[in-house]
Write an enzyme that holds these catalytic residues in place. Structure first.
Site, PDB file in Angstrom:
ATOM      1  CG  PHE A 137      -1.826   1.246   1.205  1.00  0.00           C
ATOM      2  CD1 PHE A 137      -2.932   1.297   0.368  1.00  0.00           C
ATOM      3  CD2 PHE A 137      -1.531   2.361   1.971  1.00  0.00           C
ATOM      4  CE1 PHE A 137      -3.735   2.422   0.301  1.00  0.00           C
ATOM      5  CE2 PHE A 137      -2.333   3.501   1.920  1.00  0.00           C
ATOM      6  CZ  PHE A 137      -3.436   3.530   1.086  1.00  0.00           C
ATOM      7  CG  ASP A 222       5.694   3.490   1.803  1.00  0.00           C
ATOM      8  OD1 ASP A 222       5.778   4.207   2.818  1.00  0.00           O
ATOM      9  OD2 ASP A 222       4.648   3.347   1.158  1.00  0.00           O
ATOM     10  CE  LYS A 251      -0.719   5.514   7.826  1.00  0.00           C
ATOM     11  NZ  LYS A 251      -0.473   4.858   6.540  1.00  0.00           N
TER      12      LYS A 251
END
Ligand SMILES: *Cc1c(COP(=O)(O)O)cnc(C)c1O
Length: 396
Positions: A137, A222, A251
């Site tokens: 993702f 990532d 995040k």
């Protein structure tokens, strides 16, 4: 009172989230409260965003102070908190340079552009393909969703951005075979978060690095979910004994305030020059001050990272015991630090709902994987409370 909010939420917001019928209003540390006064232990933590818990005083004060001084100016000028934050990130990582944006998906877009530009600058023919993994993702904008290896996220938005090849995660031979003359980079999560907390084998990233070196490919990690101490080290790549060429962060970076970043070595970062990439809000004073306070607090005496490792081990031990007691419900528990998944033989959402009714927020990903991404300040007692509730639910 809540029904009014719930009705208006439905009336005025696009229907992109399957939300729980809970309106959250206030948070402190591991706890959040709904508008009707119910208290919850938050094992979701904004999905790995609230790394210091809710409204950590150091972050709150940094935001207050910065808001009084300067909230926004253009990147046409130098910005103090942005410079300080970039220096911190460089000192903590393999990287020499930072580009700031506002979210994870933007960080991925930045990394894709940087990799393509680097290839244009350094190879005689048109290298532009990026290899990514199934189950990955990387975000929801057109580039990031094209990189993402999940059909359900891409469906309905075709044509996708060309130039991505997907291989099974943790399958080194598949990766080797996917490399062509057109490949410019490999983009992987150190641990697949949304994909169900999928762990790499011990030497996977070592092998990935070797393949990248052999074929002169950039290795992009990532770390949007795994960075900021989530796995017990500041960056997850530190577990693997390798250095990537680019990483993406978001995040947890701002401790709850929106900010993303692309980090790269000088040799790679040099492909971004005046006018090649930009963001109006990227690296704004407010978000950078929040991120600086978050990182400094996270690293003070190494206390929180240490606790994250210990609590992660304790968490897994307790979940393993649950698995022994309920072998027909639980397939596997896995994770690193406080990025933890528990794969079930059944759909996870009824369990998530039952937990919420009992005052505990957890998350389910990939249909049947319960995911726990609590603030890194979680303590044993709170993990015990969660386990008690899970035990009770499984018993029934
Ligand atoms: C959450 C996430 C993203 C997307 O971040 P947004 O801020 O939601 O755009 C990308 N990659 C990974 C690994 C993530 O966990």
């Amino acid at each position: 009172m809540d029904t009014k909010y719930l009705d208006e939420s439905k009336k005025y917001l696009m229907n992109t989230y399957n939300r729980f019928p809970i309106v959250l209003r206030k948070g402190r540390g591991m706890k959040v409260w709904s508008s009707d006064g119910k208290e919850y232990l938050d094992f979701v933590g904004g999905i790995a965003v609230n790394c210091l818990g809710h409204c950590h005083p150091k972050v709150v004060i940094a935001v207050q102070k910065q808001a009084q001084r300067l909230i926004h100016v253009s990147n046409l000028y130098h910005i103090e908190p942005q410079i300080k934050l970039a220096r911190l990130l460089v000192e903590l990582s393999f990287a020499d340079k930072v580009f700031f944006c506002n979210s994870g998906t933007e960080a991925i877009e930045g990394a894709i552009k940087l990799a393509r530009k680097y290839a244009k600058d350094h190879s005689p023919h048109n290298k532009f393909e990026i290899i990514t993994a199934y189950g990955s993702f990387h975000g929801r904008t057109m580039g990031a969703l094209s990189a993402t290896g999940q059909e359900k996220i891409q469906k309905g938005f075709e044509p996708l951005l060309p130039g991505f090849r997907h291989v099974p995660f943790n399958d080194i031979e598949a990766l080797r075979k996917a490399v062509t003359d057109n490949t410019c980079a490999v983009l992987l999560e150190p641990i697949q978060g949304e994909g169900g907390v999928r762990m790499p084998s011990n030497d996977y990233f070592d092998q990935v690095r070797k393949i990248c070196d052999e074929h002169k490919l950039l290795l992009i990690l990532d770390e949007i979910q795994t960075g900021m101490g989530r796995t017990g080290k500041f960056f997850a790549y530190e577990h693997f004994n390798i250095k990537p060429d680019i990483i993406t962060l978001a995040k947890g970076l701002g401790g709850g305030v929106a900010i993303g970043a692309v980090l790269a070595k000088d040799s790679v970062a040099a492909s971004f020059q005046h006018g090649t990439h930009a963001s109006t809000f990227g690296g704004n004073p407010l978000a950078c001050a929040a991120a600086e306070a978050t990182i400094e607090t996270l690293l003070e005496d190494g206390f929180i990272l240490d606790s994250c490792r210990r609590m992660g081990e304790y968490f897994i031990t307790r979940l393993e015991k649950l698995k022994k007691d309920y072998p027909s419900t639980i397939i596997e528990t896995r994770g690193l630090g406080l990025l933890i998944g528990m794969e079930l033989t059944q759909a996870g959402s009824p369990i998530v709902e039952a937990c919420a009714k009992r005052g505990i927020l957890i998350n389910c990903t990939s249909g049947n994987v319960l995911r726990f991404t609590p603030p890194l300040i979680v303590v044993e007692k709170e993990i015990d409370d969660l386990i008690d509730v899970l035990e009770d639910i499984f018993e029934k």
